[in-house]
Design an enzyme around this catalytic site. Structure first.
Site, PDB file in Angstrom:
ATOM      1  N   ARG A 179     161.150  -8.188  18.572  1.00 53.37           N
ATOM      2  CA  ARG A 179     160.868  -9.621  18.536  1.00 53.37           C
ATOM      3  C   ARG A 179     161.425 -10.292  17.296  1.00 53.37           C
ATOM      4  O   ARG A 179     161.816 -11.440  17.318  1.00 53.37           O
ATOM      5  CB  ARG A 179     159.348  -9.864  18.559  1.00 53.37           C
ATOM      6  CG  ARG A 179     158.726  -9.670  19.903  1.00 53.37           C
ATOM      7  CD  ARG A 179     157.245  -9.524  19.786  1.00 53.37           C
ATOM      8  NE  ARG A 179     156.927  -8.300  19.082  1.00 53.37           N
ATOM      9  CZ  ARG A 179     155.717  -7.804  18.939  1.00 53.37           C
ATOM     10  NH1 ARG A 179     154.686  -8.454  19.399  1.00 53.37           N
ATOM     11  NH2 ARG A 179     155.528  -6.673  18.312  1.00 53.37           N
ATOM     12  N   HIS A 202     156.368  -7.594  27.420  1.00 54.99           N
ATOM     13  CA  HIS A 202     156.636  -6.207  27.803  1.00 54.99           C
ATOM     14  C   HIS A 202     157.297  -6.162  29.197  1.00 54.99           C
ATOM     15  O   HIS A 202     158.254  -5.416  29.433  1.00 54.99           O
ATOM     16  CB  HIS A 202     155.318  -5.410  27.869  1.00 54.99           C
ATOM     17  CG  HIS A 202     154.602  -5.270  26.562  1.00 54.99           C
ATOM     18  ND1 HIS A 202     153.276  -5.574  26.400  1.00 54.99           N
ATOM     19  CD2 HIS A 202     155.021  -4.844  25.346  1.00 54.99           C
ATOM     20  CE1 HIS A 202     152.905  -5.344  25.154  1.00 54.99           C
ATOM     21  NE2 HIS A 202     153.946  -4.903  24.482  1.00 54.99           N
ATOM     22  N   LYS A 249     143.319   4.078  16.439  1.00 58.16           N
ATOM     23  CA  LYS A 249     142.852   2.692  16.553  1.00 58.16           C
ATOM     24  C   LYS A 249     142.135   2.436  17.879  1.00 58.16           C
ATOM     25  O   LYS A 249     142.513   2.957  18.930  1.00 58.16           O
ATOM     26  CB  LYS A 249     143.989   1.701  16.329  1.00 58.16           C
ATOM     27  CG  LYS A 249     145.010   1.574  17.408  1.00 58.16           C
ATOM     28  CD  LYS A 249     146.039   0.506  16.988  1.00 58.16           C
ATOM     29  CE  LYS A 249     147.172   0.462  17.974  1.00 58.16           C
ATOM     30  NZ  LYS A 249     148.322  -0.284  17.561  1.00 58.16           N
ATOM     31  N   SER A 279     150.371  -8.594  21.975  1.00 55.51           N
ATOM     32  CA  SER A 279     149.059  -8.133  22.442  1.00 55.51           C
ATOM     33  C   SER A 279     147.969  -8.593  21.472  1.00 55.51           C
ATOM     34  O   SER A 279     146.854  -8.915  21.892  1.00 55.51           O
ATOM     35  CB  SER A 279     149.044  -6.606  22.542  1.00 55.51           C
ATOM     36  OG  SER A 279     150.020  -6.164  23.454  1.00 55.51           O
TER      37      SER A 279
HETATM   38  P1  ADP Z   1     153.227  -0.239  19.805  1.00 53.60           P
HETATM   39  O1  ADP Z   1     151.808  -0.029  19.428  1.00 53.60           O
HETATM   40  O2  ADP Z   1     153.977   1.023  20.106  1.00 53.60           O
HETATM   41  O3  ADP Z   1     154.014  -1.181  18.917  1.00 53.60           O
HETATM   42  P2  ADP Z   1     153.108  -2.390  21.737  1.00 53.60           P
HETATM   43  O4  ADP Z   1     152.319  -2.317  22.991  1.00 53.60           O
HETATM   44  O5  ADP Z   1     152.652  -3.365  20.702  1.00 53.60           O
HETATM   45  O6  ADP Z   1     153.134  -0.908  21.230  1.00 53.60           O
HETATM   46  O7  ADP Z   1     154.633  -2.698  22.049  1.00 53.60           O
HETATM   47  C1  ADP Z   1     155.470  -1.869  22.812  1.00 53.60           C
HETATM   48  C2  ADP Z   1     156.925  -2.338  22.696  1.00 53.60           C
HETATM   49  O8  ADP Z   1     157.060  -3.640  23.242  1.00 53.60           O
HETATM   50  C3  ADP Z   1     157.435  -2.446  21.267  1.00 53.60           C
HETATM   51  O9  ADP Z   1     158.802  -2.072  21.242  1.00 53.60           O
HETATM   52  C4  ADP Z   1     157.287  -3.898  20.938  1.00 53.60           C
HETATM   53  O10 ADP Z   1     158.183  -4.326  19.928  1.00 53.60           O
HETATM   54  C5  ADP Z   1     157.645  -4.507  22.280  1.00 53.60           C
HETATM   55  N1  ADP Z   1     157.080  -5.856  22.454  1.00 53.60           N
HETATM   56  C6  ADP Z   1     155.853  -6.287  22.177  1.00 53.60           C
HETATM   57  N2  ADP Z   1     155.704  -7.601  22.473  1.00 53.60           N
HETATM   58  C7  ADP Z   1     156.899  -8.016  22.945  1.00 53.60           C
HETATM   59  C8  ADP Z   1     157.426  -9.287  23.392  1.00 53.60           C
HETATM   60  N3  ADP Z   1     156.692 -10.386  23.399  1.00 53.60           N
HETATM   61  N4  ADP Z   1     158.711  -9.298  23.808  1.00 53.60           N
HETATM   62  C9  ADP Z   1     159.455  -8.175  23.793  1.00 53.60           C
HETATM   63  N5  ADP Z   1     159.038  -6.971  23.362  1.00 53.60           N
HETATM   64  C10 ADP Z   1     157.780  -6.893  22.942  1.00 53.60           C
END
Ligand code: ADP
Length: 150
Positions: free
Chosen positions: A90, A17, A41, A127
């Site tokens: 990703r 992120h 969730k 995450s």
């Molecule tokens: P959500 O529940 O909205 O998917 P996340 O916290 O999982 O929220 O992710 C927020 C954003 O960050 C999303 O666009 C996700 O694809 C992106 N993201 C998550 N992990 C990575 C990573 N390792 N590299 C780049 N982008 C990521």
């Protein structure tokens, strides 16, 4: 002023992120990170803890702001006067979901979504994997932005 929101659950906020936000700063003047809290969730980290971790990560970057929100993502974007949504991609697994949400957001409000491909060295980081490792008592500092401690 080009302002984008970077919305997500960030449970926790990872170095993947972090990298998307830093890269976004090369073409946005300001990025507002929005911690979405309206989902049913259950999260491992409280909203306050997630806010604190993200503030720590960007304490020397005044162009990044962090808020929690519990509205529709586009309403959050409008409330902070942002014209763009920044997201990271990703894999093809992320693609259909991102495309559908981006279409809906643009149709509803005209807000455009800007997608950055993840740096390949971070594409395995999520995450979910970070939470799994925590549940087995493993150290996840390599998954977190520099300066961030759990
Ligand atoms: P959500 O529940 O909205 O998917 P996340 O916290 O999982 O929220 O992710 C927020 C954003 O960050 C999303 O666009 C996700 O694809 C992106 N993201 C998550 N992990 C990575 C990573 N390792 N590299 C780049 N982008 C990521």
């Amino acid at each position: 002023m080009k302002r984008a929101i970077f919305p997500g659950t960030f449970d926790p906020f990872t170095i993947g992120h972090y990298s998307i936000v830093l890269r976004g700063l090369s073409f946005f003047d300001e990025i507002v990170i929005g911690i979405g809290t309206n989902q049913a969730k259950k999260t491992l980290f409280s909203v306050d803890k997630r806010l604190e971790m993200i503030q720590q990560a960007f304490e020397h970057e005044p162009r990044v702001k962090v808020f929690a929100y519990n509205s529709l993502t586009v309403d959050f974007a409008l409330s902070v006067d942002a014209d763009f949504v920044l997201r990271g991609l990703r894999s093809v697994g992320d693609f259909e979901y991102e495309r559908t949400v981006a279409d809906a957001n643009r149709t509803l409000t005209g807000i455009e979504t800007v997608i950055l491909f993840t740096e390949s060295k971070y594409s395995y980081i999520s995450s979910t994997v970070a939470r799994d490792l925590i549940s087995y008592g493993k150290d996840i500092s390599k998954f977190l932005p520099p300066n961030v401690k759990l």
